[in-house]
Scaffold this active site. Sequence first.
Site, PDB file in Angstrom:
ATOM      1  N   ARG A  37       0.990  -1.328  -0.267  1.00  0.00           N
ATOM      2  CA  ARG A  37      -0.341  -0.224  -0.242  1.00  0.00           C
ATOM      3  C   ARG A  37       0.435   0.962   0.082  1.00  0.00           C
ATOM      4  O   ARG A  37       0.387   2.468  -1.119  1.00  0.00           O
ATOM      5  CB  ARG A  37      -1.018   0.261   1.066  1.00  0.00           C
ATOM      6  CG  ARG A  37      -2.902  -0.631   1.114  1.00  0.00           C
ATOM      7  CD  ARG A  37      -2.869  -0.524   2.093  1.00  0.00           C
ATOM      8  NE  ARG A  37      -4.233  -1.487   2.070  1.00  0.00           N
ATOM      9  CZ  ARG A  37      -5.075  -1.249   2.914  1.00  0.00           C
ATOM     10  NH1 ARG A  37      -5.062  -0.857   4.409  1.00  0.00           N
ATOM     11  NH2 ARG A  37      -6.616  -2.194   2.992  1.00  0.00           N
ATOM     12  N   ASP A  59       6.446  -2.075  12.078  1.00  0.00           N
ATOM     13  CA  ASP A  59       5.453  -1.958  12.932  1.00  0.00           C
ATOM     14  C   ASP A  59       6.044  -1.305  14.293  1.00  0.00           C
ATOM     15  O   ASP A  59       6.870  -1.905  14.453  1.00  0.00           O
ATOM     16  CB  ASP A  59       5.516  -3.636  12.899  1.00  0.00           C
ATOM     17  CG  ASP A  59       3.642  -3.851  14.708  1.00  0.00           C
ATOM     18  OD1 ASP A  59       3.420  -3.134  14.554  1.00  0.00           O
ATOM     19  OD2 ASP A  59       3.634  -5.401  14.452  1.00  0.00           O
ATOM     20  N   SER A 136      -6.181  12.552  17.624  1.00  0.00           N
ATOM     21  CA  SER A 136      -6.532  12.372  19.375  1.00  0.00           C
ATOM     22  C   SER A 136      -8.014  11.943  19.363  1.00  0.00           C
ATOM     23  O   SER A 136      -8.188  11.274  17.783  1.00  0.00           O
ATOM     24  CB  SER A 136      -6.524  13.348  20.349  1.00  0.00           C
ATOM     25  OG  SER A 136      -7.363  13.444  21.798  1.00  0.00           O
ATOM     26  N   TYR A 150      -9.355   2.763  25.566  1.00  0.00           N
ATOM     27  CA  TYR A 150      -9.010   3.586  24.508  1.00  0.00           C
ATOM     28  C   TYR A 150      -9.282   5.246  24.215  1.00  0.00           C
ATOM     29  O   TYR A 150      -8.582   5.957  24.379  1.00  0.00           O
ATOM     30  CB  TYR A 150      -9.994   3.544  22.908  1.00  0.00           C
ATOM     31  CG  TYR A 150      -9.584   4.103  21.571  1.00  0.00           C
ATOM     32  CD1 TYR A 150      -8.669   3.688  21.618  1.00  0.00           C
ATOM     33  CD2 TYR A 150     -10.872   5.417  21.834  1.00  0.00           C
ATOM     34  CE1 TYR A 150      -8.775   4.569  19.728  1.00  0.00           C
ATOM     35  CE2 TYR A 150     -10.555   6.370  20.674  1.00  0.00           C
ATOM     36  CZ  TYR A 150     -10.059   5.775  19.913  1.00  0.00           C
ATOM     37  OH  TYR A 150      -9.795   6.748  18.650  1.00  0.00           O
ATOM     38  N   LYS A 154      -6.360   8.400  24.683  1.00  0.00           N
ATOM     39  CA  LYS A 154      -6.404   9.633  23.175  1.00  0.00           C
ATOM     40  C   LYS A 154      -6.691  10.548  24.386  1.00  0.00           C
ATOM     41  O   LYS A 154      -6.563  12.259  24.181  1.00  0.00           O
ATOM     42  CB  LYS A 154      -8.439   9.421  22.182  1.00  0.00           C
ATOM     43  CG  LYS A 154      -7.698   8.534  21.544  1.00  0.00           C
ATOM     44  CD  LYS A 154      -6.584   8.867  20.400  1.00  0.00           C
ATOM     45  CE  LYS A 154      -6.305   7.910  19.470  1.00  0.00           C
ATOM     46  NZ  LYS A 154      -5.376   8.320  18.822  1.00  0.00           N
TER      47      LYS A 154
END
Length: 257
Positions: A37, A59, A136, A150, A154
């Site tokens: 990609r 990675d 964020s 999660y 953020k």
Amino acid sequence: MTTALITGASSGIGAVYARRLAARGHDLVLVARATDRLNTLAEELSSAHGVAIEVLTADLVDGPQLEKVLDRLRSNPPIDILVNNAGAGLIGEFTTAESDEMYKLLRLNVLVPTLLTSAVVGGMVERGSGSIINISSVLALLPEYSNGIYAATKSYVLTLSQSLAAEVTAKGVYVQAVLPAATRTEIYERAGGDISKVPNVMEVDDLVDAALVGFDRKELVTIPPVPDAAAWDAFEQARFALAQEFSNSEPAPRYRA
């Protein structure tokens, strides 16, 4: 020409940032796991805009692979814009989350942008110029709307952006935190979710175009779906008004038995 390094550049928000910054004439360093990609995108953008493009397959959760990107951020030609976009989600509740999955998410969403920023910001300060864009989420302001860690990751990205801006803005380095709401990217699918069940999803091109308007205006915090800037200003004023109370050396009367 200036050079921008974009993490998570193979798709979604990162790929659109690559297209927009290439169209503005920036050379690029594209970082992601998907080599095919990245190469396809690099060929597209170099052909369309005549910019120089490096591809770094990495990675970022893997230490040695992350180190390759850190080395590039410290080397020449210097990186003038860092887009900390790479990130992931983790669906489910904190009480049932696997510890190894939380560890991976913390590495990618918290440790990686911290180390990447640390690697590049010193050179920017020395040159007196540079920009750092941190992706964020609006969940940084609404943690109750998201189970698990999660939103906390953020929130860290937002806080890092605000504290770093306080430190380096006067030294010529611009820091921007971008807070998307629901956006049509692969993060839902990769986390095992279904974006078709999410209401009011913003298209990724619209998100990045709005974020770049905020970038050009040198906003510290850009929230593309919020129509009235005064709403954010009021939030900040309330926060600083609350902070005036922090300097009391005695507990507030309401906490005295």
